[in-house]
Write a protein that holds these residues in place. Sequence first.
Motif, PDB file in Angstrom:
ATOM      1  N   GLU A 130      35.319  42.583  41.392  1.00  0.00           N
ATOM      2  CA  GLU A 130      34.896  43.203  42.300  1.00  0.00           C
ATOM      3  C   GLU A 130      33.541  42.325  43.086  1.00  0.00           C
ATOM      4  O   GLU A 130      33.377  42.513  44.288  1.00  0.00           O
TER       5      GLU A 130
ATOM      6  N   ARG B 206      40.279  45.205  50.313  1.00  0.00           N
ATOM      7  CA  ARG B 206      40.749  45.773  49.162  1.00  0.00           C
ATOM      8  C   ARG B 206      42.053  46.427  49.373  1.00  0.00           C
ATOM      9  O   ARG B 206      43.058  46.449  48.587  1.00  0.00           O
TER      10      ARG B 206
ATOM     11  N   CYS C 248      32.809  49.360  44.597  1.00  0.00           N
ATOM     12  CA  CYS C 248      33.597  48.779  43.670  1.00  0.00           C
ATOM     13  C   CYS C 248      34.554  49.857  43.121  1.00  0.00           C
ATOM     14  O   CYS C 248      34.734  50.963  43.088  1.00  0.00           O
TER      15      CYS C 248
END
Length: 765
Positions: free
Chosen positions: A376, A394, A454
């Motif tokens: 991350e 992401r 994260c």
Amino acid sequence: MDKFGKSQPVKRVEDVRFLTGQGRYVDDIAPEGALFGFVLRSSVAHGVITDLDVSEARAADGVALVLTADDLAQDGLTEGMSATVVDNRDGTKGAAPRRPILAESKVRFVGEPVAMIFAETLTAARDAAELIVLDIDDLPAKLDLAPGGAALHDEAADNRAFDWGMGDADACTAALDSAAHVVRMQVEDNRIIVNSMEPRGCFAEWDGTRLHLSVNGQGVWGTKGQLVRVFGLDEANVRVTNPDVGGGFGMKTMTYPEYFLCAHAAMKLGRPVRWMSERTEAMLSDNAGRDLVHDVALGFDENLKLTAYHVETRCNLGAYNSQFGQPIQTLLFSRVLTGPYDVQATWLHVEGYYTNTTQVDAYRGAGRPEAIYVLERAMDMAARELGVDGWDLRRRSFIPVDRFPYDTATGETYDVGDFNRVLDHAARTADLGGFAARRTASEAKGKLRGMGLCYYIESILGDPSEGAKVEFNEDGTVFIYVGTQSNGQGHETVYARFLSDQTGIPADRIFVIQGDSDLIEKGGGTGGSRSVTVQNNATLATVDAMVAAFTPYLAEKMEVAEGDVTFDDETFRAPGSNLTPTMIEAAEMARADGRDDLLVHQARATLPGRSFPNGAHVAEVEVDPETGVVTLDRYSVVDDFGNLINPMLAEGQVHGGVAQGVGQALTESVAYDADGQLLTATFMDYAMPRADDLPMIVFETEPVPSTANIMGMKGCGEAGTVGAMAATANAVFDALWARGVRRADMPFTPHRVWKMLNDAMETAA
């Protein structure tokens, strides 16, 4: 959810005992008259023992026994400490140097035990330790993570313990070569000290035949097996117990030298002995956590979809292999190597090094926080270098919902997941849309504000099998015997409530029995977030066994066919019968009829697969550029834990895990000087996170029930730490990026942050 838990926020019943001083910890229950143990430890990180004279200590008032390595050898105690090794890339085994219980001829880290004194009082034992003559010729201290330096062990001449790999290096390199974009970075993961509230301790008793060791561990069967191995005793003659335990976090899973020494002293003297670590002693001798460096490469296609992931890791094992040190940063790290992302071209290469420091082993998450941290951090850097939003980057690589079950490149099978849905929830919870205004407000005050994301996934570890036994007592109470061990998680509440939900037995009549190898035949202990999932699975199997056992007995009482008897989680019923006994009433009837066989029920069960908790952590920090002080201003978590048994306890686990992850990111770090002396050996020097370091932590869930267990659960014990490190670090990096900082590693202490900012200014000038 009624069948598998009411999902109600039930308060922890054990807290009354703990908060009123009624807990029974190992130092509270040591036998009366037990001798006190004190360990003489090396004050040198690396050296040859040239003189060890304990004669004056043995003659001192109140001293009953002094043990050295020579004494152990003379007594036939020749086994060393146990450790697990991994396979090297060339097919050989990782190095397995002997780790003695007491130092033999050399010392290899400050804090290594050299001798142990047992005396009538702790003061007498301490005073005797002062009389011991210990001379050590210094050798150079090895502290770096690279081949070379003074060899700690003949088995690893270059101090490299193992050279391990997983994946396809050539395919990963080819994928990187053909990628439209490649992002590279180095990431450091600083060493920390676990610092459980209750330090390690034990007491030992010997009745001439049987050994009893009581230790504040995370399960009794691993310790029992080690005692059997080291002392050559029959299993039937070894009992291990765990009383109340004030925090474990993985560090208390392993056996340590003091446990064997106390056991040996009790057998040799025929008297009980006790030992309790002090805080500085714990900092010197407890297994540490983390301590590794990664070089990472991410490959992306023209649509910014992740196509390749290459990780080169160097990890610090400390002076010896600890019990699980080698597998932590290899096998366990690999379980979640690719996180929630759809990428198959991967290569993980890990080299482990011996250094003149305390051993490194499991700490809350055991490899998974380390893997998610580097991934991350790298995804965050990739978003910056590629000039795209990190949340969007992401999403481009998330495993799609229709691809589950999903086989990862490292051999895991994720059963379910809906990462986009969880991330959408996290954006709402964190008020992503309002961040720009908050950043502007911080800038108006002369502060820097950053937001860090994260998205983590973790793999539940440990033995998938567990057993449960339920016993009906004459006084109307019920015991449930479990194979896990609470270290403060609230097991007594969860297990009793779950059994109550499945049987109708009032929860206040149910008492959880744990941590006694005489009472519980087998168990996997606690670790890897396994406890509630595997233990409640075993409870379900035991309830099925109970119902099956009572059914023919009650059918006869009801004068109906067995097939007509049903159990509705509260009462047994059958058409045409007015008899509707509860489980408690059925047990009372059986007792009255002399059917003792119906008063104890047990079963074992094995989960068909692991569950994979996942979720999004979002941190916001404010940085004072004049002082480098980082304030964690906002923190929110949206987790997918599947079905929850007790949301309040799950939230508590997340809060604790976040505190430990944030602690590592902002305040905690171990420091050694060039000679291997620990500079952070007290709370004056080692900065644990405090209440004012943390904001209120918002916790919400977006459940996607697991298919790997009938309850749809996913473990939650370590998830808070797995996500917290990268979220916090990414938030600080976000705040510093605008000032030209291009590398930022934990811990983000004021001086380090101030130096990052000033170095960036000098570079820009």
